[in-house]
Design a protein around this motif. Structure first.
Motif, short mmCIF file in Angstrom:
data_model
loop_
_atom_site.label_atom_id
_atom_site.label_comp_id
_atom_site.label_asym_id
_atom_site.label_seq_id
_atom_site.Cartn_x
_atom_site.Cartn_y
_atom_site.Cartn_z
N ASN A 211 -46.15 -52.53 26.71
CA ASN A 211 -44.88 -52.27 27.38
C ASN A 211 -43.90 -53.43 27.21
O ASN A 211 -43.13 -53.77 28.10
CB ASN A 211 -45.08 -51.98 28.87
CG ASN A 211 -43.88 -51.31 29.50
OD1 ASN A 211 -43.21 -50.48 28.88
ND2 ASN A 211 -43.58 -51.65 30.75
N LEU A 212 -43.92 -54.02 26.02
CA LEU A 212 -43.05 -55.14 25.70
C LEU A 212 -41.90 -54.67 24.82
O LEU A 212 -42.05 -53.75 24.01
CB LEU A 212 -43.83 -56.25 25.00
CG LEU A 212 -44.95 -56.90 25.83
CD1 LEU A 212 -45.83 -57.77 24.95
CD2 LEU A 212 -44.37 -57.72 26.97
N ARG A 213 -40.76 -55.34 24.95
CA ARG A 213 -39.56 -54.95 24.21
C ARG A 213 -39.32 -55.91 23.06
O ARG A 213 -38.83 -57.01 23.23
CB ARG A 213 -38.35 -54.93 25.15
CG ARG A 213 -37.09 -54.37 24.51
CD ARG A 213 -35.99 -54.26 25.53
NE ARG A 213 -34.73 -53.91 24.91
CZ ARG A 213 -33.55 -53.91 25.50
NH1 ARG A 213 -33.48 -54.24 26.79
NH2 ARG A 213 -32.46 -53.60 24.85
N CYS A 214 -39.72 -55.49 21.88
CA CYS A 214 -39.58 -56.30 20.66
C CYS A 214 -40.09 -57.72 20.88
O CYS A 214 -39.35 -58.70 20.74
CB CYS A 214 -38.12 -56.32 20.18
SG CYS A 214 -37.95 -56.91 18.47
N ASN A 215 -41.37 -57.83 21.25
CA ASN A 215 -41.98 -59.15 21.42
C ASN A 215 -42.11 -59.81 20.06
O ASN A 215 -42.69 -59.26 19.14
CB ASN A 215 -43.33 -59.04 22.12
CG ASN A 215 -44.25 -58.01 21.51
OD1 ASN A 215 -43.83 -56.90 21.21
ND2 ASN A 215 -45.51 -58.36 21.33
N ASN A 216 -41.57 -61.00 19.94
CA ASN A 216 -41.41 -61.62 18.64
C ASN A 216 -42.39 -62.77 18.42
O ASN A 216 -43.30 -62.67 17.62
CB ASN A 216 -39.96 -62.11 18.50
CG ASN A 216 -39.44 -62.02 17.09
OD1 ASN A 216 -40.18 -62.22 16.14
ND2 ASN A 216 -38.16 -61.73 16.94
N GLY A 217 -42.18 -63.90 19.13
CA GLY A 217 -43.06 -65.04 18.95
C GLY A 217 -44.30 -64.98 19.82
O GLY A 217 -44.31 -64.33 20.87
#
Length: 370
Positions: A211-217
């Protein structure tokens, strides 16, 4: 002009348009100023690279490198000023139509890089193919994992390895979209990102955060008791507890300004986070309203969206946060983008030098703070 003299009719329209344009820019597009930053990045040394977008950097167990993941599907190795960049590895066997300036899905798109010290293997998050691995001699990488709990890994982004436990953790920034749609994923409000734990012994891939929004690092802390993962659209840094009384739970560790990208653990045990760009009023409006983000996804091309998000003023920034509390310790930037732009990663070494990658530019930078 004497008081009371009228502006000629022919000049009124251009003057009005110019004033409206200036007001509109300041109201909608101009990046927010951030208090307390240090404009140190223009002093960095620029190292040109023959392919665009060295998104992630890594050094091998012998300290050689950096190695850089670039847009044409390869990993290049820096051999110093005399030898320059040489090819080390690639993630896809399809090399005939690869471009040095734009993503070609068949070529793959290597992103986050992590060396395993005890084996010398380089692990690669590819934004199309999944998590790959290549040996110390380089060459064509092999697939390690491309699905978790029955769902395809669509957008492997960054990872970190716990060598004592023989596991690694990685971001799947979206289980619906690939890398090329990254900015649309950020804008449209989708919460299809997840963090996955992969056990190298059992070959089990388990979702530990979703349920994360564009988790990057993503990065593990110094004692490997927790990991952090940042969402680009929101600036939120989520923490997942691996060990201790809170093991298996999550919380918000920090919030950083701008649109964060990769995370790297520093020698001091703190974290550096690369910031693609500062936020603007328009960018904040798009990211905060799902319906507007979905409209942008359908009507605006990628180049224009990127330009709007950075206020038509590309620049560079990195944030250092405490490895214990998440408190912002330092913000360094290139306010006018004279040297650095579109920073994706800040990697601090024991010698005090910080190496920087970019999500668009054909350059790597190094800042010697000593």
């Amino acid at each position: 002009m004497p008081i009371g003299q009228k502006i000629p009719t022919w000049a009124a329209a251009p003057v009005t348009i110019a004033i409206l344009a200036l007001v509109s820019y300041q109201t909608l597009f101009a990046p927010y100023n951030i208090e307390g930053t240090k404009n140190d990045l223009p002093m960095a040394k620029t190292i040109p690279i023959p392919v665009n977008a060295p998104e992630s950097l890594e050094f091998d167990p012998q300290g050689e490198g950096p190695y850089a993941s670039v847009v044409d599907g390869r990993i290049l190795k820096w051999r110093g000023d005399d030898l320059g960049w040489v090819e080390f590895a690639h993630t896809s066997p399809h090399r005939e139509n690869c471009s040095s300036h734009k993503v070609v899905p068949a070529c793959g798109r290597p992103l986050g890089l992590s060396f395993e010290k005890k084996t010398g293997d380089l692990y690669i998050c590819d934004g199309y193919l999944g998590v790959m691995k290549v040996g110390p001699q380089g060459g064509l990488a092999e697939l390690v994992v491309d699905q978790a709990e029955g769902r395809k890994v669509m957008f492997a982004n960054q990872m970190d390895i716990d060598e004592e436990e023989d596991v690694f953790y990685f971001n799947d920034s979206s289980d619906k979209y690939h890398f090329r749609e990254v900015f649309f994923v950020a804008a449209n409000g989708e919460r299809s990102g997840r963090v996955i734990r992969y056990d190298k012994k059992t070959k089990e891939a388990k979702v530990v955060m979703d349920n994360l929004r564009c988790n990057n690092g993503l990065a593990l802390n110094k004692d490997r008791s927790f990991l952090i993962s940042c969402e680009s659209p929101t600036g939120l840094v989520h923490r997942y507890w691996i060990k201790g009384p809170k093991a298996g739970t999550r919380d918000i560790f920090s919030r950083v300004p701008g649109y964060p990208d990769n995370i790297r653990l520093s020698p001091s045990g703190d974290f550096w986070i690369g910031i693609h760009s500062k936020k603007s009023p328009l960018g904040r409006l798009v990211m905060a309203n799902k319906w507007l983000g979905q409209l942008v996804e359908k009507t605006v091309n990628l180049e224009l969206l990127v330009a709007c998000l950075n206020g038509f003023r590309p620049h560079g920034m990195a944030v250092k946060i405490s490895g214990e509390t998440g408190e912002i310790l330092e913000i360094i930037e290139d306010k006018k983008g004279k040297t650095m732009r579109y920073i994706s990663e800040a990697y601090e070494r024991e010698d005090g030098k910080i190496w920087f990658g970019s999500v668009f530019e054909p350059s790597v930078w190094v800042l010697d703070r000593k």
